[in-house]
Design an enzyme around this catalytic site. Structure first.
Site, mmCIF file in Angstrom:
data_model
loop_
_atom_site.group_PDB
_atom_site.id
_atom_site.type_symbol
_atom_site.label_atom_id
_atom_site.label_comp_id
_atom_site.label_asym_id
_atom_site.label_seq_id
_atom_site.Cartn_x
_atom_site.Cartn_y
_atom_site.Cartn_z
ATOM 1 N N ASP A 128 45.702 23.443 -13.360
ATOM 2 C CA ASP A 128 46.186 23.351 -12.066
ATOM 3 C C ASP A 128 45.924 24.633 -11.186
ATOM 4 O O ASP A 128 45.776 25.815 -11.667
ATOM 5 C CB ASP A 128 48.050 23.560 -12.128
ATOM 6 C CG ASP A 128 48.733 22.712 -13.038
ATOM 7 O OD1 ASP A 128 48.018 21.941 -13.675
ATOM 8 O OD2 ASP A 128 49.581 22.608 -12.960
ATOM 9 N N GLN B 37 45.323 27.823 -13.516
ATOM 10 C CA GLN B 37 45.729 27.715 -14.874
ATOM 11 C C GLN B 37 44.276 28.027 -15.739
ATOM 12 O O GLN B 37 43.573 26.908 -15.503
ATOM 13 C CB GLN B 37 46.482 26.645 -15.219
ATOM 14 C CG GLN B 37 47.851 26.496 -14.708
ATOM 15 C CD GLN B 37 48.987 27.335 -15.340
ATOM 16 O OE1 GLN B 37 49.409 27.066 -16.245
ATOM 17 N NE2 GLN B 37 49.333 28.486 -14.852
#
Ligand SMILES: *[C@@H]1O[C@H](CO)[C@@H](O)[C@H](O)[C@H]1NC(C)=O
Ligand SMILES: *[C@@H]1O[C@H](CO)[C@@H](O)[C@H](O)[C@H]1NC(C)=O
Ligand SMILES: *[C@@H]1O[C@H](CO)[C@@H](O)[C@H](O)[C@H]1NC(C)=O
Ligand SMILES: *[C@@H]1O[C@H](CO)[C@@H](O)[C@H](O)[C@H]1NC(C)=O
Ligand SMILES: *[C@@H]1O[C@H](CO)[C@@H](O)[C@H](O)[C@H]1NC(C)=O
Ligand SMILES: *[C@H]1O[C@@H](CO)[C@H](O)[C@@H](O)[C@@H]1NC(C)=O
Length: 586
Positions: free
Chosen positions: A59, A75
């Protein structure tokens, strides 16, 4: 996002009295997650799509603009090419094109995030101070929401972040499932001088955008009801923001700052977008609607399907997206993660997995029926060698080659000779364009279409990915209406049997009886094909891994497998330069 990773590979979902097997999201590979890549296989690496030099990404987190720099966190697994060891990696850019990699901004360091720093958002306070709020995993594996502030506001790079001792600022209460409580949104300020934000959650089979309010950004109180909910399972990565309404003006493409939400004059000329990422299907959908500041309720406008069949930003590989307001260019910019479609052993061998889609400017269509997305204008700066074609008729069954570039940006417009021949549309197809695309793939001849592009194609066409349109005629009691299907068919993109290659498709909301033309823009690179149909009304991103169609052997063709001739009124293809992609800061 991310909890799903800790789930069983198979989860049981009870819905409408039937029991359906649903595959949960990315799996955990404990034995692989801390195996550093020994080397990085560059064969199918992208050039101008965002990615770090190696390892796993998912993400996008906390995108923002601060003191002349665009910030993107994401992430990231610093130790391997599968999900695990998640931190917020951090990159900065002056133009969304060239990126400089900094050290991770947020990483496990305290009780309240010792087991992971998962997704979240940035809010720029009225004082100009940026704050990030993210999901931390505590020692009991509970998901809690934390804040972090920049250590040095004079540093435009915002390299260091301080986590106040009063974290977590939002912990799951007894009414909340502590294993399904994550991904805080950008906060907005209400006329009652309270901040608000949403946290994704679920109760039973219902997805929730749980609403919290705060006077000081420190003590947060849960509202009695969520801002919105839906019977679609867990809601991950909610995004909630205003968009300008056309209103006859020329400025409807401008973005609106989430912080401006409470401005009464402005509130009358904006609509609101709520986007959620569905953990069960791994797709996202959005609605456009109204937001009542007094009751803190969001109501989608009539005509928007508020479920899995709702509108999507992208009908391909695109998930966990997050938008931000760019004050420098007064626009809203959208980031989204595109995972790999190859196998875990492939990723392990490649040493990397995951890219971000090209940042897209996003705005509400003039009639307010959908959002429109377009690659940020900065992408054009990468355009180099140019090839063009105009007014070329492509007869039934014909095709021609345009060029062979390693990576390209292609804009093409097709004019259709005779729409009266369009095939009959079966209303049953309406709910599942993807199945229709599979049934009527690029190879199935038709009347009006399939016509479009073969991209990442080998010179002998044994490998190819088709991006194309088909036009159908739907009959109704009063009139007949033309239905345009946009489709991405990667069936023959590679010979590797293990690669996941579904057909992706959607209908395009365009009045083709009037325009008689349809446009397509496709951004092509090794392993990614990102397409924008009809000026950004329908977007489809796919990951493909040809073995032959690589480098200068990656050809581009125009084809027409319909009975009706089409004309390429114009086609421009540019070879794309490779920007500085995450070179380390000095
Ligand atoms: C804060 O950042 C500025 C700009 O980079 C720098 O000049 C200054 O030394 C930094 N202050 C501290 C305390 O690190
Ligand atoms: C809470 O969420 C987790 C993760 O989705 C799920 O496994 C668990 O069954 C949920 N618990 C309850 C009580 O619903
Ligand atoms: C192609 O583009 C060039 C400029 O790059 C222009 O001069 C020319 O007219 C174009 N040709 C066609 C066929 O559109
Ligand atoms: C629509 O087409 C079907 C199939 O050709 C036909 O049976 C039906 O009568 C048509 N409906 C109308 C309202 O024209
Ligand atoms: C894929 O390739 C096979 C073998 O050449 C061919 O028969 C088939 O039609 C192709 N399918 C598509 C969708 O292009
Ligand atoms: C991306 O990978 C494919 C193939 O493994 C899965 O089917 C998708 O569910 C997955 N997408 C996301 C968002 O995780």
């Amino acid at each position: 996002m991310g909890m799903a990773a800790l789930l069983l590979v198979w989860a049981l979902l009870h819905c409408a009295g039937t029991v359906t097997m649903v595959r949960a999201s990315h799996a955990v590979y404990p034995e692989l997650q801390s195996l550093e890549a020994e080397k990085v296989d560059e064969t199918s690496r992208t050039g101008y799509h965002f990615q770090p030099p190696k390892h796993w990404i998912n993400d996008p987190n906390g995108p923002m603009y601060y003191k002349g720099l665009y910030h993107l966190f994401y992430q990231y697994n610093p130790k391997g090419a599968v999900w695990g060891n998640i931190v917020w990696a951090h990159s900065v850019s002056t133009d969304l094109i060239d990126w400089t990699a900094l050290a991770p901004g947020i990483y496990p360091s305290r009780q309240f995030d010792v087991k992971g720093c998962w997704s979240g958002s940035a809010t720029v306070l009225p004082s100009g101070v940026p704050v990030v709020m993210y999901t931390g995993i505590d020692p009991d594996e509970h998901q809690v929401q934390n804040v972090a502030y920049p250590k040095n506001l004079s540093d435009p790079f915002l390299r260091e972040w301080v986590k106040p001792d009063y974290n977590p600022i939002i912990a799951p209460d007894s009414g909340v499932n502590a294993s399904a409580f994550r991904d805080p949104t950008t906060a907005w300020y209400g006329p009652d001088r309270h901040w608000r934000l949403l946290v994704g959650s679920k109760v039973g089979g219902k997805g929730l955008a749980v609403l919290y309010r705060s006077r000081d950004f420190r003590r947060w109180v849960k509202a009695h009801h969520p801002l919105h909910s839906g019977l679609t399972g867990m809601w991950e990565c909610p995004d909630f923001f205003p968009v300008a309404v056309h209103g006859g003006g020329r400025h409807y493409r401008r973005g609106v700052d989430t912080a401006e939400l409470h401005d009464r004059a402005l509130a009358e000329e904006v609509k609101y977008v709520l986007k959620v990422s569905l953990d069960l299907t791994r797709y996202e959908y959005y609605t456009v609607g109204t937001y009542d500041h007094a009751t803190d309720r969001y109501t989608p406008d009539a005509g928007f399907r508020d479920n899995d069949y709702g509108l999507r930003y992208d009908y391909g590989d695109f998930y966990a997206s997050k938008s931000f307001y760019d004050p420098a260019k007064r626009r809203r910019v959208l980031w989204g993660w595109a995972n790999e479609s190859d196998t875990v052993p492939d990723d392990r061998r490649k040493g990397w997995a995951g890219i971000q889609a090209i940042p897209r400017k996003l705005w509400l269509s003039p009639r307010g029926k959908q959002l429109i997305q377009w690659p940020v204008e900065e992408v054009k700066a990468l355009r180099a060698k140019h090839v063009n074609v105009s007014d070329k008729v492509v007869k039934s069954g014909q095709y021609f080659e345009v060029t062979g570039f390693k990576s390209s940006d292609v804009e093409v417009e097709f004019a259709i000779g005779d729409l009266s021949k369009a095939e009959r549309f079966n209303p049953r197809w309406l709910t599942d364009p993807q199945a229709l695309c599979k049934k009527r793939g690029a190879r199935e001849t038709g009347e009006v279409g399939p016509f479009g592009l073969w991209v990442l194609a080998a010179g002998d066409l044994t490998e190819r990915t088709a991006v194309f349109f088909r036009v159908f005629r739907a009959n109704s009691s009063s009139s007949s209406r033309l239905v345009v299907l946009m489709c991405n068919d990667p069936t023959n993109s590679t010979f590797e049997a293990q690669v996941y290659r579904p057909t992706f498709a959607s209908f395009v909301n365009v009045d083709i009886a009037r325009t008689k033309t349809i446009a397509l823009r496709t951004l092509i690179e090794p392993s990614v094909v990102e397409s924008f149909g009809a000026g950004g009304r329908t977007c489809i991103l796919t990951r493909v891994y040809p073995k032959k169609a690589l480098g200068d052997n990656a050809h581009l063709f125009v084809f027409n497998h319909g009975e009706v001739d089409v004309k390429v009124t114009r086609l421009d293809a540019w070879e794309m330069r490779t920007p500085k992609m995450n070179v380390p800061a000095q």
